[in-house]
Design a protein around this motif. Structure first.
Motif, PDB file in Angstrom:
ATOM      1  N   ALA A   6     -23.589 -13.962   9.421  1.00 30.78           N
ATOM      2  CA  ALA A   6     -24.645 -14.344   9.635  1.00 30.78           C
ATOM      3  C   ALA A   6     -25.369 -13.795   8.691  1.00 30.78           C
ATOM      4  O   ALA A   6     -25.525 -13.033   7.960  1.00 30.78           O
ATOM      5  CB  ALA A   6     -24.999 -13.628  11.020  1.00 30.78           C
ATOM      6  N   ASP A   8     -29.238 -13.793   7.466  1.00 30.79           N
ATOM      7  CA  ASP A   8     -30.784 -13.800   6.961  1.00 30.79           C
ATOM      8  C   ASP A   8     -31.608 -15.061   5.824  1.00 30.79           C
ATOM      9  O   ASP A   8     -30.709 -15.440   5.576  1.00 30.79           O
ATOM     10  CB  ASP A   8     -31.170 -12.710   6.049  1.00 30.79           C
ATOM     11  N   LYS A 134     -36.896  -9.417  13.524  1.00 28.34           N
ATOM     12  CA  LYS A 134     -36.129  -8.106  13.374  1.00 28.34           C
ATOM     13  C   LYS A 134     -37.294  -7.143  12.482  1.00 28.34           C
ATOM     14  O   LYS A 134     -38.003  -7.155  11.843  1.00 28.34           O
ATOM     15  CB  LYS A 134     -35.115  -8.410  11.940  1.00 28.34           C
ATOM     16  N   PHE A 140     -30.807  -8.441  16.988  1.00 33.96           N
ATOM     17  CA  PHE A 140     -29.845  -8.721  17.311  1.00 33.96           C
ATOM     18  C   PHE A 140     -28.617  -9.413  18.171  1.00 33.96           C
ATOM     19  O   PHE A 140     -27.609 -10.079  17.794  1.00 33.96           O
ATOM     20  CB  PHE A 140     -28.772  -7.306  16.391  1.00 33.96           C
ATOM     21  N   THR A 143     -28.622 -13.008  18.301  1.00 31.71           N
ATOM     22  CA  THR A 143     -27.515 -13.473  16.838  1.00 31.71           C
ATOM     23  C   THR A 143     -26.206 -12.610  17.224  1.00 31.71           C
ATOM     24  O   THR A 143     -25.774 -13.727  17.181  1.00 31.71           O
ATOM     25  CB  THR A 143     -27.908 -12.356  15.502  1.00 31.71           C
ATOM     26  N   VAL A 154     -18.685  -9.977  13.831  1.00 25.39           N
ATOM     27  CA  VAL A 154     -19.682 -10.573  12.802  1.00 25.39           C
ATOM     28  C   VAL A 154     -20.133  -9.895  11.846  1.00 25.39           C
ATOM     29  O   VAL A 154     -20.194  -8.385  11.956  1.00 25.39           O
ATOM     30  CB  VAL A 154     -21.427 -11.007  13.532  1.00 25.39           C
ATOM     31  N   TYR A 156     -23.044  -9.177   9.213  1.00 19.91           N
ATOM     32  CA  TYR A 156     -24.902 -10.065   8.839  1.00 19.91           C
ATOM     33  C   TYR A 156     -24.695  -9.506   7.396  1.00 19.91           C
ATOM     34  O   TYR A 156     -24.969  -8.084   7.231  1.00 19.91           O
ATOM     35  CB  TYR A 156     -26.021  -8.932  10.088  1.00 19.91           C
ATOM     36  N   ASP A 164     -32.739  -5.281   8.113  1.00 26.01           N
ATOM     37  CA  ASP A 164     -31.279  -5.933   8.278  1.00 26.01           C
ATOM     38  C   ASP A 164     -29.592  -5.171   8.443  1.00 26.01           C
ATOM     39  O   ASP A 164     -29.457  -4.993   9.547  1.00 26.01           O
ATOM     40  CB  ASP A 164     -30.920  -7.197   7.078  1.00 26.01           C
ATOM     41  N   ALA A 168     -28.817  -3.917  11.985  1.00 30.14           N
ATOM     42  CA  ALA A 168     -27.492  -4.843  12.251  1.00 30.14           C
ATOM     43  C   ALA A 168     -26.278  -3.768  12.872  1.00 30.14           C
ATOM     44  O   ALA A 168     -25.408  -4.753  13.616  1.00 30.14           O
ATOM     45  CB  ALA A 168     -27.246  -6.023  11.105  1.00 30.14           C
ATOM     46  N   MET A 173     -22.689  -4.628  14.651  1.00 33.59           N
ATOM     47  CA  MET A 173     -22.187  -5.721  13.691  1.00 33.59           C
ATOM     48  C   MET A 173     -21.967  -5.410  11.757  1.00 33.59           C
ATOM     49  O   MET A 173     -21.980  -3.680  11.921  1.00 33.59           O
ATOM     50  CB  MET A 173     -23.170  -6.550  12.878  1.00 33.59           C
ATOM     51  N   THR A 175     -21.959  -4.969   8.039  1.00 30.69           N
ATOM     52  CA  THR A 175     -23.126  -6.075   7.367  1.00 30.69           C
ATOM     53  C   THR A 175     -22.947  -6.024   5.759  1.00 30.69           C
ATOM     54  O   THR A 175     -21.854  -4.854   5.412  1.00 30.69           O
ATOM     55  CB  THR A 175     -25.016  -4.327   7.283  1.00 30.69           C
TER      56      THR A 175
END
Length: 213
Positions: A6, A8, A134, A140, A143, A154, A156, A164, A168, A173, A175
């Protein structure tokens, strides 16, 4: 295993130059002045819209944005706003079987404009459509739903550690902090950026991490 990535939007996929330039012209200040004010509020950990309030303390940002649209000075995006590595990197990930999505803090209009660029993605959504932005955990959660896989599958990717990387990660998630744009560079060595699973300087670098060899 990463099954979905995912991304930004601002300063991850697109440059913010055009948008801030339009605001400077509309408010009647030099682009350098507004750019410097954005940098100042970012360094203080404030919302970047506070730069507009420094120029015009009583500004209603959404009302002013609507006025800009009516005057033909509203949001606009085209291929030149994309960073050079965006289209090829997204396509490479997608061709490798990774679900590619875009989810960022942008207006509904920006979402419409992004769709006209026909990026090689499986899904795209913006906070203006979701009604949540966010770093709200609900953003999230949405998302992860868009990714259609488990949260820990996932990744991010974004430039803003506090908006972010940290939230996340709290959502379960993986990152990646992207050192790009003012925020990405300013906070690159912060504890927030160091919390990321990966720290990258470009999206091309990310494809090398996820698709070695």
């Amino acid at each position: 295993m990463i099954r979905a990535v995912a991304f930004d939007i601002g300063e991850t996929l697109i440059r913010d130059d055009r948008g801030w330039g339009a605001w400077a012209d509309w408010l009647g200040v030099s682009r350098h002045t507004l750019s410097a004010l954005v940098g100042a509020v970012v360094a203080q950990g404030r919302d970047n819209a506070d730069a507009l309030r420094l120029v015009r303390p009583d500004i209603d940002v959404e009302a002013e944005r609507a006025a800009m649209e009516r005057a033909g000075c509203g949001e606009f995006l085209d291929e030149t706003d994309l960073y050079p590595d965006v289209r090829s990197s997204l396509a490479t990930l997608r061709e490798a079987g990774i679900r590619v999505i875009v989810a960022g803090n942008q207006t509904r209009r920006a979402g419409e404009l992004l769709r006209t660029l026909d990026l090689p993605v499986d899904a795209l959504a913006v906070s203006g459509e979701w009604g949540v932005a966010k770093p709200d955990p609900a953003f999230f959660a949405r998302t992860v739903e868009l990714a259609e896989v488990a949260a820990d599958e996932v990744l991010y990717v974004g430039d803003h550690p506090q908006n972010d990387v940290v939230p996340a990660g709290r959502a379960g998630m993986r990152t990646a902090h992207l050192c790009r744009g003012p925020l990405g560079h300013l906070w690159a060595d912060s504890e927030y950026a160091r919390a990321a699973d990966w720290r990258i300087g470009s999206l091309a670098e990310l494809t090398g991490v996820l698709l070695p060899g």
